[in-house]
Design an enzyme around this catalytic site. Structure first.
Site, mmCIF file in Angstrom:
data_model
loop_
_atom_site.group_PDB
_atom_site.id
_atom_site.type_symbol
_atom_site.label_atom_id
_atom_site.label_comp_id
_atom_site.label_asym_id
_atom_site.label_seq_id
_atom_site.Cartn_x
_atom_site.Cartn_y
_atom_site.Cartn_z
ATOM 1 N N HIS A 37 -1.957 39.090 45.151
ATOM 2 C CA HIS A 37 -2.231 40.717 45.606
ATOM 3 C C HIS A 37 -3.482 40.914 46.028
ATOM 4 O O HIS A 37 -4.990 41.386 44.958
ATOM 5 C CB HIS A 37 -2.353 41.297 44.585
ATOM 6 C CG HIS A 37 -0.751 41.140 43.667
ATOM 7 N ND1 HIS A 37 0.369 41.776 43.597
ATOM 8 C CD2 HIS A 37 -0.169 39.809 43.560
ATOM 9 C CE1 HIS A 37 1.350 42.004 43.395
ATOM 10 N NE2 HIS A 37 1.095 40.285 42.458
ATOM 11 N N HIS A 77 -2.293 41.105 37.550
ATOM 12 C CA HIS A 77 -2.216 40.331 39.506
ATOM 13 C C HIS A 77 -2.638 40.487 40.259
ATOM 14 O O HIS A 77 -3.346 40.269 41.424
ATOM 15 C CB HIS A 77 -0.490 40.913 39.750
ATOM 16 C CG HIS A 77 -0.112 42.499 39.632
ATOM 17 N ND1 HIS A 77 -0.334 43.056 39.277
ATOM 18 C CD2 HIS A 77 -0.593 43.269 41.238
ATOM 19 C CE1 HIS A 77 -0.019 44.872 39.053
ATOM 20 N NE2 HIS A 77 -0.463 44.589 40.459
ATOM 21 N N HIS A 285 3.176 44.498 49.438
ATOM 22 C CA HIS A 285 1.585 44.653 49.311
ATOM 23 C C HIS A 285 1.757 43.633 47.747
ATOM 24 O O HIS A 285 0.482 43.223 47.798
ATOM 25 C CB HIS A 285 0.613 46.097 48.377
ATOM 26 C CG HIS A 285 1.598 46.507 47.277
ATOM 27 N ND1 HIS A 285 3.160 47.128 46.889
ATOM 28 C CD2 HIS A 285 1.873 45.785 45.597
ATOM 29 C CE1 HIS A 285 3.536 47.669 45.820
ATOM 30 N NE2 HIS A 285 2.910 46.484 45.105
ATOM 31 N N GLU A 437 6.341 46.655 17.123
ATOM 32 C CA GLU A 437 6.894 44.548 16.769
ATOM 33 C C GLU A 437 6.533 44.096 17.894
ATOM 34 O O GLU A 437 5.265 43.543 17.615
ATOM 35 C CB GLU A 437 8.466 43.661 17.017
ATOM 36 C CG GLU A 437 8.974 44.078 15.758
ATOM 37 C CD GLU A 437 9.441 45.333 15.280
ATOM 38 O OE1 GLU A 437 9.872 46.170 16.588
ATOM 39 O OE2 GLU A 437 9.731 45.443 14.622
ATOM 40 N N PHE A 462 13.326 39.284 14.372
ATOM 41 C CA PHE A 462 12.656 40.184 15.796
ATOM 42 C C PHE A 462 12.295 40.042 16.225
ATOM 43 O O PHE A 462 10.485 40.225 17.439
ATOM 44 C CB PHE A 462 12.750 41.753 15.027
ATOM 45 C CG PHE A 462 13.592 42.696 14.079
ATOM 46 C CD1 PHE A 462 14.710 42.916 14.641
ATOM 47 C CD2 PHE A 462 13.867 42.887 12.838
ATOM 48 C CE1 PHE A 462 15.530 43.703 14.306
ATOM 49 C CE2 PHE A 462 14.969 43.711 12.144
ATOM 50 C CZ PHE A 462 15.597 43.368 12.999
ATOM 51 N N HIS A 486 13.456 36.801 6.471
ATOM 52 C CA HIS A 486 14.816 36.670 6.392
ATOM 53 C C HIS A 486 15.584 35.966 8.022
ATOM 54 O O HIS A 486 15.649 35.854 8.887
ATOM 55 C CB HIS A 486 15.239 38.767 6.952
ATOM 56 C CG HIS A 486 14.645 39.005 5.607
ATOM 57 N ND1 HIS A 486 13.262 39.484 5.366
ATOM 58 C CD2 HIS A 486 15.680 40.417 5.224
ATOM 59 C CE1 HIS A 486 14.019 40.152 4.084
ATOM 60 N NE2 HIS A 486 15.027 40.594 3.958
ATOM 61 N N HIS A 498 21.115 41.005 11.913
ATOM 62 C CA HIS A 498 19.850 40.427 11.192
ATOM 63 C C HIS A 498 19.624 38.938 11.383
ATOM 64 O O HIS A 498 19.326 38.737 10.650
ATOM 65 C CB HIS A 498 20.140 41.302 10.142
ATOM 66 C CG HIS A 498 19.643 42.484 10.261
ATOM 67 N ND1 HIS A 498 20.053 43.743 10.419
ATOM 68 C CD2 HIS A 498 18.298 43.741 9.885
ATOM 69 C CE1 HIS A 498 19.667 44.617 11.568
ATOM 70 N NE2 HIS A 498 18.460 44.655 10.622
HETATM 71 C C1 LIG Z 1 6.778 42.098 32.968
HETATM 72 C C2 LIG Z 1 6.809 41.899 33.982
HETATM 73 N N1 LIG Z 1 7.383 42.426 34.875
HETATM 74 C C3 LIG Z 1 7.436 42.093 35.682
HETATM 75 C C4 LIG Z 1 6.146 41.486 36.270
HETATM 76 C C5 LIG Z 1 5.815 41.038 37.921
HETATM 77 N N2 LIG Z 1 4.960 41.919 39.048
HETATM 78 C C6 LIG Z 1 3.703 42.235 39.122
HETATM 79 S S1 LIG Z 1 3.023 43.306 39.747
HETATM 80 C C7 LIG Z 1 4.690 44.251 39.407
HETATM 81 C C8 LIG Z 1 5.066 45.781 39.776
HETATM 82 C C9 LIG Z 1 3.205 45.973 40.501
HETATM 83 O O1 LIG Z 1 3.304 47.341 40.346
HETATM 84 P P1 LIG Z 1 2.609 47.919 39.359
HETATM 85 O O2 LIG Z 1 2.334 47.877 37.858
HETATM 86 O O3 LIG Z 1 2.677 49.074 39.819
HETATM 87 O O4 LIG Z 1 0.992 47.565 40.155
HETATM 88 P P2 LIG Z 1 0.824 47.976 41.835
HETATM 89 O O5 LIG Z 1 1.472 46.825 42.674
HETATM 90 O O6 LIG Z 1 0.489 49.034 41.960
HETATM 91 O O7 LIG Z 1 -0.793 47.338 41.303
HETATM 92 C C10 LIG Z 1 5.452 43.481 39.035
HETATM 93 C C11 LIG Z 1 6.716 43.889 39.018
HETATM 94 C C12 LIG Z 1 5.208 41.015 35.473
HETATM 95 N N3 LIG Z 1 3.945 40.700 36.338
HETATM 96 N N4 LIG Z 1 5.348 41.448 34.565
#
Ligand SMILES: Cc1ncc(C[n+]2csc(CCOP(=O)(O)OP(=O)(O)O)c2C)c(N)n1
Ligand SMILES: [Mg+2]
Length: 693
Positions: A37, A77, A285, A437, A462, A486, A498
């Site tokens: 990214h 990312h 992006h 949690e 949980f 539990h 549960h």
């Molecule tokens: C728990 C989780 N779900 C999905 C993803 C896959 N994923 C990576 S970036 C992103 C979303 C990007 O949107 P945003 O958080 O606004 O970041 P931006 O692209 O604006 O940097 C997703 C869904 C992830 N990394 N973690």
């Protein structure tokens, strides 16, 4: 600024040059990897630059400095943003023994190997690999969750270790986060907890870029984030232009001046800043820009279009003169203070040193209980509560709490001076995570990353709600502890919502996680003894609600066998049994009872207790053979959980008494009969296995 090599730039130009260096390093690394990214690093380079240069109290030449500010990139990312910054700030590498090396954590070659096998620059930041990465992020929401635990730990450390004239702990925790972090439930839980606790040492910088992977954020996210956080009790401030360093500086000043509450900085940014294409409507992006666009972007930055991985003259010096100098001075000043502190309070200094190395104090286990034989016995949640209290008395930095079930989980630390960790009074060792949690899981990890031995507790069922955090503890190789009570249909009347079934098998499938399900009170003590000594793996305690016998260890093998994961509890047939009965936890009593019936019928039965499969797998072949001789193929396992996985130990001729459906709501004795957890049913199963031979 078209030429970057000869002309010496200063001031704002140098700022921009440095920011564009972060941006282009990210662009080039993503392009070279053909994966990753670039957009978020391009947009967020200014805020990260400003934070590191002018605010973060961090010494690149001592990345483990105890009182350093923590920087958490929750939107993992955008990893290249962090990697480029670690490189430019010249953060040193630290070896496995905590020694600072002369080489950089991330030399340029590592940026060039972004996302390649064996590099220190994996797709998302991994703290156990790369010095300067404070926690592993990628699953959105986890980083901000960790940051709350880190801020809690900072408060706890300050409350317990600072002395008049000696403020050895006063560090802040910063986290950059994205739309995803704030959409995730864990982000909300963590923010709620941080607001409740009034953690004024915590600052989240929210990249409000109005875009997510699928498209515009408002396809799925349109709430008023500012109002939400004000509702949580945060101070909220806004930066309307992510490129305005002065405005960013003012927002960070506001954070510094704010007391009694955490700060959220809402930063309006444009993903892929500098790209000639309008990114806000683009869905692409999360991909490299492509060679052509890379050139156009570089042209917009006034960058040589053909240069790759260029660090122009003056940029490294700029970081040295900024974060390097400021951080170095702050750390040197602190070191002088700390040297005096260590003289005046040697016990506290020794304690901090042990914590850093995840070592234990002398006589840490002297209060661990030994339980007398008791046919009626006690629930393992009870014996665990006693053992935990004993252990915590010997390990003063063992702290933790429950997600609102402390009285059920028996995790309350009750000895004199244990105290409560609460808003405005942070010295106590009993934490209250509330019914959160997942944030508890991430907070515990953040606390452990900060040197505490922390545990979090809830009902085993949980554990699903915090599995992502457990998984990250395992990946990060940190010794977080999770206490789950539990643990089976033994819960009874609360019913199938549960009653955990598949949790044991699924958690046993997780790498680098120790799952303990002790078979009586003394095994509980031995489990805690093993857990306390872990340095690089998280542990789970899986404990019963219902009472179970405490074995008479003069008749049965010593509970110390627990440390080997599995051991022969009783052996009617010497080393050549007719049949092996194996199990864990509350079913050990049933195994013993069934074995006695079979023995009375002339069948030689060995009973094997297997409280921790993972530890058993670590034993050598000879030990394993001594417990489960290959020649004995008549084997039956008994466990009130999914049978999934037991075939590994019972083999093709064996059978498993276990669960093959969800449970039911009923008194325990009726459930035991209904689901076949009676001595008669187990004996019948054993006879069938023997008859097959
Ligand atoms: C728990 C989780 N779900 C999905 C993803 C896959 N994923 C990576 S970036 C992103 C979303 C990007 O949107 P945003 O958080 O606004 O970041 P931006 O692209 O604006 O940097 C997703 C869904 C992830 N990394 N973690
Ligand atoms: Mg976004």
């Amino acid at each position: 600024m078209a030429t970057t090599e000869q002309v010496v730039v200063t001031g704002k130009q140098l700022d921009l040059l440095s920011i564009n260096t972060i941006r282009t390093l990210a662009i080039d690394a993503v392009q070279q990897a053909n994966s990753g990214h670039p957009g978020a690093p391009m947009a967020l380079a200014p805020v990260v630059y400003k934070l590191w240069q002018d605010f973060l109290r961090y010494d690149p030449s001592d990345p483990l400095w105890l009182n350093r500010d923590r920087f958490v990139l929750s939107n993992g990312h955008a990893s290249m943003l962090l990697y480029a910054t670690l490189h430019l700030a010249e953060v040193r590498r630290v070896d496995a023994n905590g020694k600072v090396l002369s080489e950089l954590s991330l030399p340029l070659e590592e940026l060039k190997r972004f996302r390649q096998l064996g590099s220190l620059t994996p797709g998302h930041p991994e703290s156990h690999l790369t010095t300067g990465v404070e926690t592993t992020t990628g699953p959105l929401g986890q980083g901000v969750g960790n940051s709350v635990g880190m801020a809690m730990a900072a408060k706890w450390l300050a409350a317990n270790f600072n002395r008049p004239q000696f403020e050895v702990f006063d560090y802040n925790v910063y986290s950059i986060c994205s739309d995803g972090d704030l959409m995730e439930g864990i982000g909300g839980e963590a923010a709620s907890l941080a607001g409740h606790l009034g953690l004024d040492n915590l600052c989240w910088i929210y990249d409000n870029n109005h875009i997510t992977l699928d498209g515009p954020a408002n396809w799925s996210f349109s709430e008023d984030v500012a109002t939400r956080f004000i509702g949580y009790g945060w101070n909220v401030t806004r930066v309307g232009d992510a490129n305005d360093l002065e405005m960013i500086g003012r927002a960070l000043d506001t954070f510094h001046k704010t007391t009694d509450r955490p700060t959220l900085i809402i930063l309006d940014s444009h993903i892929g800043y500098g790209s000639p294409h309008k990114q806000d409507s683009s869905a692409s992006h999360g991909e490299p820009l492509g060679e052509e666009e890379v050139r156009l972007v570089k042209r917009n930055y006034g960058w040589p279009e053909d240069a790759k991985f260029l660090v122009p003259e003056g940029v490294l010096e700029n970081f040295r003169g900024g974060v390097g100098k400021r951080g170095g001075e702050a750390r040197t000043e602190w070191a002088a203070l700390y040297a005096n502190y260590a003289k005046q309070f040697p016990d506290l200094a020794v304690r901090l040193d042990l914590m850093q190395r995840r070592d234990l104090p002398a006589e840490w286990d002297k209060n661990l209980p030994v339980f007398p034989p008791d046919p009626k016995g006690i629930a393992t949640r009870e014996s665990s509560g006693k053992a935990l209290n004993g252990l915590a008395q010997g390990v003063p930095w063992l702290v933790g709490g429950s997600a609102d079930l402390a009285t059920s989980n028996k995790t309350t630390l009750k000895f004199d001076g244990a105290g409560e960790f609460q808003t405005g009074s942070f010295a106590g060792r009993n934490f209250h995570f509330g019914v959160r949690e997942h944030a508890m899981g991430a907070s515990v990890n953040g606390m452990v990353l900060s040197g505490l031995r922390a545990f979090g507790a809830t009902f085993f069922n949980f554990s699903d709600y915090m599995r992502a955090s457990i998984r990250l503890a395992a990946l990060m190789e940190i010794p977080s502890v999770f206490v789950f009570t539990h643990d089976s249909i033994g819960v009874g009347e609360d019913g199938p919502t549960h009653q955990p079934i598949e949790q044991l098998a699924s958690l046993r499938a997780m790498p680098n996680l120790l799952v303990f399900r002790p078979g009586d009170a003394n095994e509980v003590t031995e489990c805690w003894r093993v857990i306390a000594q872990q340095k690089h793996a998280p542990s789970l305690m899986v404990l019963s609600r219902q009472a179970m016998p405490t074995f008479d260890r003069s008749r049965f093998a010593p509970a110390s066998g627990t440390a080997k994961g599995a051991y022969v509890l009783s052996d009617a047939g010497g080393d050549k049994p007719d049949l092996i009965l194996m199990g864990t936890g509350s079913e050990m009593g049933l195994c013993v009872e069934s074995a006695e019936k079979l023995t009375a019928a002339g069948i030689k039965v060995r009973v094997v207790s297997m409280p921790c499969w993972e530890l058993f797998e670590q034993q050598d072949a000879a030990y394993k053979e001594s417990v489960l001789p290959a020649a004995v193929t008549a084997r039956v396992s008994v466990e009130m959980a999914s049978v999934f996985g037991w075939d590994r130990y019972v083999g093709p001729r064996g059978r498993s008494v276990g669960m093959r459906s969800f449970g039911a709501s009923a008194p325990l004795k009726d459930l035991l009969k209904h689901f076949g957890f009676t001595a008669d049913a187990v004996v019948a199963e054993c006879r069938q296995v023997l008859a097959q031979k």
